[in-house]
Design an enzyme around this catalytic site. Structure first.
Site, short mmCIF file in Angstrom:
data_model
loop_
_atom_site.label_atom_id
_atom_site.label_comp_id
_atom_site.label_asym_id
_atom_site.label_seq_id
_atom_site.Cartn_x
_atom_site.Cartn_y
_atom_site.Cartn_z
N ARG A 72 0.83 -1.19 0.00
CA ARG A 72 0.00 0.00 0.00
C ARG A 72 0.88 1.25 0.00
NH1 ARG A 72 2.74 1.77 3.44
NH2 ARG A 72 2.59 1.59 5.70
N ASP B 16 0.20 -0.04 12.66
CA ASP B 16 -0.59 0.61 13.71
C ASP B 16 -1.17 -0.43 14.66
OD1 ASP B 16 -0.08 2.99 12.38
OD2 ASP B 16 -2.00 2.95 11.30
#
Length: 349
Positions: free
Chosen positions: A130, A298
């Protein structure tokens, strides 16, 4: 008796609405983007956001690195543990971010700028990679005055753990310094994430200003390499980088821990009070189960912090990070599974 964790974790970052779409390499080439990177938008990226909405099956998802992390940590911790600070506009996208936070039980203390739209982040997914392009908009208007408002500073004083993304160095270094110094003076835990290679590369001074106060530093292999170049280290060995950074001078009356993830490869952890760097293996997610890798970093920090806050040993913290990251990469975008989450350490099974 269970410890009271209400308001124990406070985080700062840039709240953004993610515009996520599966694209081809041609779109990356058109905008001169790398397949697995994170950058701030430049004027030439302006058409990209609407292109994703108009020409691709784009999904609108709640984002912002530290907000993603705090949402995940809150899902694993007692109700009311986590509080998030950042700036948004007065628009529908801000409401989308609030709704996602509320669903996770995350309390938000947004600074609202009615004159600027809520920030967005284009997520271009190619295979399992990504590329992130962030247009901060309202997020970059965050002001330290919001942090020190009496009603907001009470949350800072009440917290015992702080988490700030490296992205926030581009927005509010004064806030980072104020929170870091408060944590050091009170013997609390201050943690940061390098967040993207451009942070240590182009904002080296801001990272180094915060470094003496950092008790736990997170990053991935690309960010570790960028930090090594910024520090002019003559090594690309991730263990040596982690060991060097852990040993940098500190204002805190405790050792510094450095945690570098490497995707499906082992996670490297160094501490200034350890003789040796430790490695922790990752159980790979089968390729046919991977949605995309967005949000995995994250989620790792969310799992790690949730156990760290509970006082668990480092091996349990890393295991929780790997477990939660493994769940998120099975989703599309930085999403957590839509079910109750409970981490059970391997030693308990």
């Amino acid at each position: 008796m269970a410890q009271d964790l209400r308001g124990a974790l406070v985080g700062f970052c840039n709240p953004l609405l993610d515009i996520s779409a599966v694209v081809g390499d041609d779109l990356l080439a058109e905008y001169k983007l790398k397949a697995n990177d994170a950058i701030l938008a430049s004027p030439e990226h302006a058409p990209l956001f609407q292109t994703l909405i108009d020409k691709y099956d784009a999904k609108l998802l709640p984002g912002g690195s530290a907000q993603n992390t705090l949402r995940g940590a809150q899902l694993l911790l007692p109700a009311g543990t986590a509080v998030f600070f950042g700036a948004v506009g007065d628009d529908d996208n801000a409401q989308r971010l609030r709704k996602a936070a509320e669903e996770a039980g995350l309390r938000t203390k947004y600074m609202v700028n009615p004159n600027v739209p809520t920030g967005t982040c284009a997520l271009l997914i190619t295979g399992h990679d990504r590329s992130m392009v962030a247009d901060l908009k309202a997020a970059e208007t965050y002001r330290h005055a919001h942090t020190i408002e009496p009603e907001n500073w009470k949350d800072i004083e009440a917290a015992r753990f702080y988490y700030i993304s490296g992205f926030f160095t581009t927005v509010a270094p004064e806030t980072i310094q104020a929170v870091a110094k408060h944590a050091a003076a009170e013997g609390k835990t201050f943690t940061m994430n390098l967040s993207a290679p451009f942070v240590p590369e182009f904002f080296t001074d801001k990272v180094l200003d915060a470094m003496p106060y950092i008790n736990v530093l997170f990053g991935n292999e690309a960010e570790a390499a960028a930090l090594a170049r910024a520090l002019k280290l003559e090594t690309d060995d991730i263990q040596q980088i982690a060991k060097h950074v852990a040993a940098l001078p500190t204002h805190a009356d405790r050792p510094r821990m450095v945690v570098f993830t490497q995707g499906a490869e082992c996670t490297v952890v160094a501490s200034s009070d350890w003789d040796a760097v430790r490695e922790f293996g990752v159980t790979p997610v089968p390729k046919d189960e991977i949605g995309d890798t967005n949000g995995a970093g994250d989620a790792f920090v969310a799992g790690f912090l949730s156990e760290h806050i509970l006082g668990r040993p480092v091996e349990t913290c890393v295991e929780a990070g790997h477990w939660l990251a493994g769940l998120v990469v099975r989703e599309i975008g930085p999403n957590y599974p839509d079910r109750e989450l409970e981490f059970v350490p391997a030693a308990s099974t």
